[in-house]
Each structure stands twice: as structure tokens, then as C-alpha cells.
Enzyme design. Structure first.
Site, PDB file in Angstrom:
ATOM      1  N   GLU A 281      62.980  30.491 -63.279  1.00 30.00           N
ATOM      2  CA  GLU A 281      62.184  30.691 -64.495  1.00 30.00           C
ATOM      3  C   GLU A 281      60.703  30.798 -64.143  1.00 30.00           C
ATOM      4  O   GLU A 281      60.219  30.113 -63.234  1.00 30.00           O
ATOM      5  CB  GLU A 281      62.361  29.520 -65.481  1.00 30.00           C
TER       6      GLU A 281
ATOM      7  N   HIS B  17      62.206  21.412 -60.961  1.00 31.23           N
ATOM      8  CA  HIS B  17      61.130  22.012 -61.755  1.00 31.23           C
ATOM      9  C   HIS B  17      59.752  21.706 -61.157  1.00 31.23           C
ATOM     10  O   HIS B  17      59.571  20.726 -60.440  1.00 31.23           O
ATOM     11  CB  HIS B  17      61.176  21.454 -63.176  1.00 31.23           C
TER      12      HIS B  17
END
Length: 320
Positions: free
Chosen positions: A107, A38
Site C-alpha cells: 500500500e 506497516h
């Protein structure tokens, strides 16, 4: 016997903590260490997000037995696919062949830091092109590639493990399950969905590894565990279509402001009872998964969880 994994969740721990957790998890007996990749945490309350590939390099050096995996890396925006192949091969070499490259379409939360987030159809096209680039480079081929989204004039990865790094691909439906069977050597899903496995098998993936992930929150006080899960993991049940498009932690906070503690606790096992956590894990086993990684929700509880897992949880999971 199902391979039992431990999740190095970069959103809830700093880099030194993650390396320490990896060492402890291997010593406790976990078979695999999987790591999220991330740029942002899902929610501000999680509080961390170090660069996964630096941590993976340290973990590869600090461990000797456990299999390693990115869970998952998006190769279409933040990273160029040719660079993904290079760094995956480097981790494969550092770990003496223990690394599997887990890939997914990503994402907005993590990828918008380098520019706008493409439409879902464009993302799927980009993802397939990325797979067409990464696989031959992992296999030691010299690649020239010209696509609609990526260009590779000339690339070759010099340092690789003895055997090429395998790729596993995240899937949520028939199209992605078919991609996983065509390009990868394993499928990834965070839902215990037997239909995904069946679609993967029908597309040619039968006999390949199936990687799943289950979130739990172990602790001596069930009520406290429920609070931790609500504070840090209430985004978990929104589903891929929502999670893929929200741009930042503040968006996830807004989208989950009406999610209740009991709503989250229905989907994530909480508290000291080993039986409820075994049953949460079993849902993936019953759905046909061969590798299941556990997320222990709550960054500060990892040492306590790992001690408990060694003594109580892992012996039970070995019986499944």
C-alpha cells in the site's frame, strides 16, 4: 481442523506490548501468530507502528510453539527483495522453522516513505520480479538477477532454517491467485471469498494452505465495542483498490468521514456474545480457508480478549 491464529497488529500496539501479547496468545492456545508490517497506522487513533521485523525477532525468541507469519510484507519499495529473503531466513532460523513469509503488493500508506508509489501495472511487474528473487534465495541458491525493476549482481543468504522458509502470497483476483500458485506455497486473503480459493486451486495451488484474517471486537459492552471499531477500523470496508493508493492516515480519515458506526458494525462482529464471533470466523472456514487469524480491534483490550479467548472462544472454534 482449522488453524486458529492471533494477529499482532502493529498499528494498535507498541513493540513491548506486541511481544507480551504474543507470549500470552501462545499460552492461551493460539496455533499461529501473524504480524502486520506497516510504516504508518491506518488512522491516527490507532497510534502505533513499530518495525515489524524487530518485533518478529523478539517474538521468535520469546515463543516456542506457535507458527509465525508476516501478514503481509511488501517487497517492492521499502524493502529490496534480496533483503526480504535474508530477514525472512533469519526469523526462520530464530524460530526453529516456525516462520512463513507472507507477501503482498503493498500500500502507498507504507511504501511512499522511500519514494513515489508506482502505477498498479508496474507494481504487479515489480512484485513478480521480487518473487523471482526471493524464492531461490530462501532455497539456498546463489542468485544473479537482472530485471526491468531490480538487479541482484550476486546474493546468497548464509543463515537459514533447516527447511526453507515457505512463502504465502496475498491475492485479490485471478492474476494474483495465479502468482500465488506459481511462486508460493500458500495463498492469503482478508475476504472470505470462495472464488479466490477456486482460482488458486485451478492455477495449481490445490492442497496448499489458505490463510485468512477476520476482524472482531470482543468486550463486555457492545455499544462501546462499536465505538472502538468505528474510531479505529472504519477504513476496513473500503477495499484493496482504495486502501492500496491512499498515502497517509489523514487521507484515510478524510475518505471515511461519512462512514457511520452502524456501517462498520455490519462487517465486524462486536460485543460479548461468543456466537457472533464464531459465526464471523466460520465464514472463512466455509469458504475453504485452512488458517484464519483473528484481529481483536482495540490495543488496550488485548489481555482481556486473550483471557476470554482461552476460556470461551478457542474451545468453540476447535469444534468447527
Amino acid at each position: 481442523m482449522v488453524s486458529v491464529g492471533y494477529t499482532l497488529m502493529s498499528e494498535q500496539a507498541g513493540p513491548k506490548q506486541l511481544v507480551d501479547h504474543a507470549i500470552r496468545a501462545e499460552a492461551a492456545g493460539f496455533d499461529q501468530l501473524v504480524m502486520s508490517d506497516h510504516y504508518y497506522p491506518w488512522l491516527d487513533s490507532q497510534g502505533h507502528s513499530p518495525y515489524a521485523w524487530s518485533v518478529l525477532g523478539a517474538v521468535a525468541h520469546a515463543t516456542s510453539r506457535a507458527q509465525l507469519m508476516s501478514f503481509v510484507t511488501c517487497p517492492i519499495r521499502r524493502y529490496h527483495p534480496a533483503v526480504v529473503a535474508q530477514k525472512a531466513s533469519t526469523i526462520g532460523a530464530l524460530s526453529d522453522g516456525r516462520f512463513t513469509l507472507g507477501l503482498g503488493a503493498g500500500e502507498n500508506l507504507n511504501e511512499h516513505v522511500v519514494g513515489s508509489w508506482p502505477h498498479v501495472q508496474q507494481r504487479h511487474e515489480m512484485f513478480e520480479e521480487a518473487l523471482q528473487i526471493i524464492r531461490p534465495l530462501l532455497n539456498g541458491e546463489t542468485l544473479t538477477f537482472s530485471g526491468n525493476h531490480f538487479d541482484v549482481p550476486d546474493a546468497y543468504v548464509w543463515d537459514r532454517p533447516e527447511r526453507p522458509v515457505p512463502m504465502a502470497i496475498a491475492a485479490s483476483g485471478r492474476q494474483s491467485a495465479t502468482l500465488a500458485a506459481e511462486y508460493g506455497s500458500g495463498i492469503i486473503s482478508t475476504e472470505p471469498d470462495r472464488h479466490i480459493i477456486e482460482m488458486y486451486d485451478d492455477a495449481g495451488g490445490a492442497g496448499q494452505p489458505r490463510y485468512g484474517q477476520v476482524a472482531i471486537c470482543y468486550g463486555p459492552d457492545e455499544a462501546e465495542c462499536r465505538k472502538i471499531v468505528h474510531d479505529q477500523f472504519r477504513w476496513f470496508g473500503m477495499g484493496w483498490k482504495v486502501n492500496a493508493d491512499l498515502p497517509g492516515p489523514e487521507s484515510f480519515a478524510a475518505a471515511t468521514q461519512f462512514v457511520r458506526e452502524e456501517d462498520v458494525a455490519e462487517g465486524i462482529s462486536c460485543g460479548p456474545d461468543v456466537d457472533v464471533h464464531v459465526e464471523a470466523f466460520r465464514t472463512f472456514v466455509d469458504a475453504g480457508f485452512t488458517h484464519v487469524a483473528i484481529i481483536q480491534v482495540g490495543g488496550e483490550s488485548q489481555p482481556m480478549f486473550l483471557d476470554w479467548a482461552q476460556d470461551q472462544l478457542l474451545p468453540r472454534l476447535r469444534e468447527l
